[in-house]
Design an enzyme around this catalytic site. Structure first.
Site, short mmCIF file in Angstrom:
data_model
loop_
_atom_site.label_atom_id
_atom_site.label_comp_id
_atom_site.label_asym_id
_atom_site.label_seq_id
_atom_site.Cartn_x
_atom_site.Cartn_y
_atom_site.Cartn_z
N SER A 262 51.95 32.75 48.10
CA SER A 262 52.46 32.13 46.88
C SER A 262 52.81 33.25 45.91
O SER A 262 52.58 34.43 46.20
CB SER A 262 51.40 31.23 46.25
OG SER A 262 50.41 32.05 45.64
N LYS A 263 53.32 32.86 44.75
CA LYS A 263 53.78 33.92 43.84
C LYS A 263 52.65 34.80 43.32
O LYS A 263 52.89 35.87 42.78
CB LYS A 263 54.64 33.36 42.71
CG LYS A 263 54.04 32.29 41.86
CD LYS A 263 55.05 31.96 40.77
CE LYS A 263 54.54 30.97 39.75
NZ LYS A 263 54.57 29.59 40.15
N ARG A 264 51.41 34.35 43.51
CA ARG A 264 50.27 35.21 43.15
C ARG A 264 50.29 36.50 43.98
O ARG A 264 49.79 37.53 43.57
CB ARG A 264 48.94 34.51 43.44
CG ARG A 264 48.54 33.48 42.43
CD ARG A 264 47.20 32.88 42.78
NE ARG A 264 47.18 32.27 44.11
CZ ARG A 264 46.48 32.70 45.12
NH1 ARG A 264 45.71 33.77 45.00
NH2 ARG A 264 46.53 32.08 46.29
N HIS A 265 50.85 36.43 45.17
CA HIS A 265 50.84 37.59 46.07
C HIS A 265 52.01 38.55 45.80
O HIS A 265 51.94 39.72 46.14
CB HIS A 265 50.92 37.14 47.53
CG HIS A 265 49.75 36.30 47.94
ND1 HIS A 265 49.83 34.93 48.08
CD2 HIS A 265 48.47 36.64 48.23
CE1 HIS A 265 48.64 34.46 48.46
NE2 HIS A 265 47.81 35.47 48.54
#
Ligand code: GLU
Length: 498
Positions: A262-265
């Site tokens: 996800s965009k956290r990564h």
């Protein structure tokens, strides 16, 4: 043997995620490996989530990867949706329309067939009734879901209704999934799911089964999040007497913490990777290796697209999720950039240089392309590395010259020596420049690193640049001498800088 026909069936609800693209790449590789067909079908039945322009972005991403589509929406279909544009591809094919919102009569026909067979029924329960039912189920600590109230009520076709599937309760099912292996459901926990909504739009379940059948899809390759609903799809094939395609549920792409990417990564949309200067062939190679392996003990990691097509097989796709390692991708991208022929590198880097507001001097760029492509991992790194070649005025980081005993006076001395050496060289080739400048190390008793640092900053403005001799050669005699002169001015030696 039956023709292999795979499909990519995106919902145009936003930008393409690298996870779904990985599934698409596998579907495309399988079709190409088997000499089959690759289809694009737009799944726009969830009208509330549609994003205008998303189809265009999807097509652009697929084209960027170089994945060619054999059948898909024609321009006329896109026009009907108000989604056409100049240069829109005119795909078409024998199984159209390839956009689900243009296939509503077909879904109604299939729903009616299911009702006639007794495996589906009309339901006119209102939203309030369903909500009340759900609350009661929750209070009783039961799994919420439709109770089947309308199963035998013979709701009239004239009332506002949905069509639901009559889910058998005591059925166990098996699926020989091409990736997950044999999957068994001892009792199916799905309730009577909606197939056709009251506005005439199908749900995913009805549409996907009808379309995969009508489009003669041989392999349904999709994300593993759909595995839970596969029993309903299997029962639909069975009820309709249709031959089932091969199912291949592909594991998710994970971040390095083992959670779904996800965009956290980091970047997750294909567009972001395009904008950041990744090469499509590098990203395709990288994504293919998340979940597919070329073979036991095989160490090769860089594969041309032709090699991937030749070697790809579903048997070598792992059932477990694969990790998206950003560091590895960046290494791989660097390898791909390094291996580009110079002219191709120039072509690929040009849009990034122009985007940075620079106007390219092609002769200079050609002279430096080789060493630059060995030093960058992303095309976005190119402009700042070589902007000194494309501007008249450079900003110099003068204080960065002062290291290892070099002060302003010493820097001046070095540059004066460089100036006089360069005045006498016969040409500005790498070899001549090297022969002229290397002896300065001995002359000044200063190591080449800091010594050349002074020249670099004088001529390019920065300490980190492509190799010095190539930089000077690309810039040419006149401009190099001018910049040394300017630096001497800055250092307070205007009189010598003529
Ligand atoms: N429209 C679905 C999605 O975007 C496609 C799933 C499938 O490939 O069947 O996730």
């Amino acid at each position: 043997m039956k023709e292999v026909r795979t499909r990519f069936a995106p919902s145009p609800t936003g930008l393409l995620h690298v996870g779904s693209v990985r599934t698409t790449i596998f579907a495309w590789l399988l079709a190409r490996h088997c000499g089959g067909k690759f289809l694009l079908r737009i799944e726009d039945t969830d009208q509330e989530r549609l994003v205008p322009g998303a189809i265009r972005e999807i097509l652009a991403d697929i084209a960027w990867f170089g994945m060619d589509i054999d059948e898909g929406p024609s321009r006329a279909e896109l026009e009907k949706l108000g989604e056409s544009w100049d240069g829109a591809p005119d795909l078409g094919g024998g199984c159209g329309p390839y956009i689900q919102s243009l296939r509503l009569p077909r879904y109604k026909e299939v729903a009616e067939e299911l009702i006639a067979k007794g495996v589906a029924y009309r339901c006119d329960c209102t939203a309030e009734m369903l909500e009340r039912e759900r609350n009661e189920q929750m209070a009783r600590k039961e799994l919420p879901g439709y109770s089947g109230y309308c199963r035998d009520r013979k709701v009239s076709a004239d009332t506002k209704h949905v069509v639901r599937f009559r889910m058998p309760t005591k059925r166990s099912l098996q699926l020989a999934d091409a990736v997950k292996g044999l999957v068994t459901w001892d009792s199916i926990s799905l309730r009577d799911m909606v197939l056709l909504k009251s506005d005439g739009f199908p749900t995913y379940h009805l549409a996907v089964v009808a379309d995969d059948h009508d489009m003669r899809i041989s392999h349904v390759m999709r994300g593993e999040e759909w595995l839970a609903t596969a029993p309903l799809h299997i029962l639909l094939y069975e009820a309709l007497g249709w031959e089932m395609p091969v199912f291949a549920h592909l594991p998710s792409v994970m971040g390095n913490d083992g959670k779904k990417l996800s965009k956290r990564h980091g970047a997750t949309f294909v567009k972001a990777f395009r904008d950041e200067g990744y090469l499509p062939e590098a990203l395709l190679n990288f994504l293919t290796l998340i979940g597919w392996s070329p073979g036991e003990g095989e160490e090769q990691e860089i594969f041309s697209i032709d090699e991937l097509i030749k070697r790809f097989s579903l048997e070598r796709v792992h059932g477990a999720g694969g990790i998206f390692d950003y560091g590895k991708l960046s290494w791989m991208n660097g390898m791909y950039i390094k291996n580009l022929p110079d002219e191709e590198f120039i072509k690929r880097a040009t849009p990034f240089i122009e985007k940075a507001g620079l106007s390219i001097n092609l002769d200079r760029f050609r002279a430096i392309a080789g060493p630059v492509k060995e030093r960058v991992k992303l095309l976005t790194e190119v402009p700042s590395m070589i902007e000194f070649l494309f501007v008249d005025k450079i900003e110099r980081d003068i204080p960065a010259m002062y290291q290892k005993g070099i002060d302003a006076a010493k820097a001046k001395e070095i540059l004066l020596a460089v100036q006089s050496k360069l005045q006498t060289v016969s040409d500005f080739s790498h070899a001549t420049l090297e022969a002229a400048l290397r002896p300065l190390e001995q002359q000044f008793g200063i190591k080449l690193g800091p010594l050349f640092g002074v020249i670099r900053i004088a001529v390019t403005g920065k300490k980190i640049t492509p190799p010095l001799f190539e930089s000077l050669a690309a810039l040419g005699r006149e401009e190099t001498m001018k910049r040394i002169g300017e630096t001497l001015d800055i250092l307070g030696q205007a009189s010598v800088a003529a």
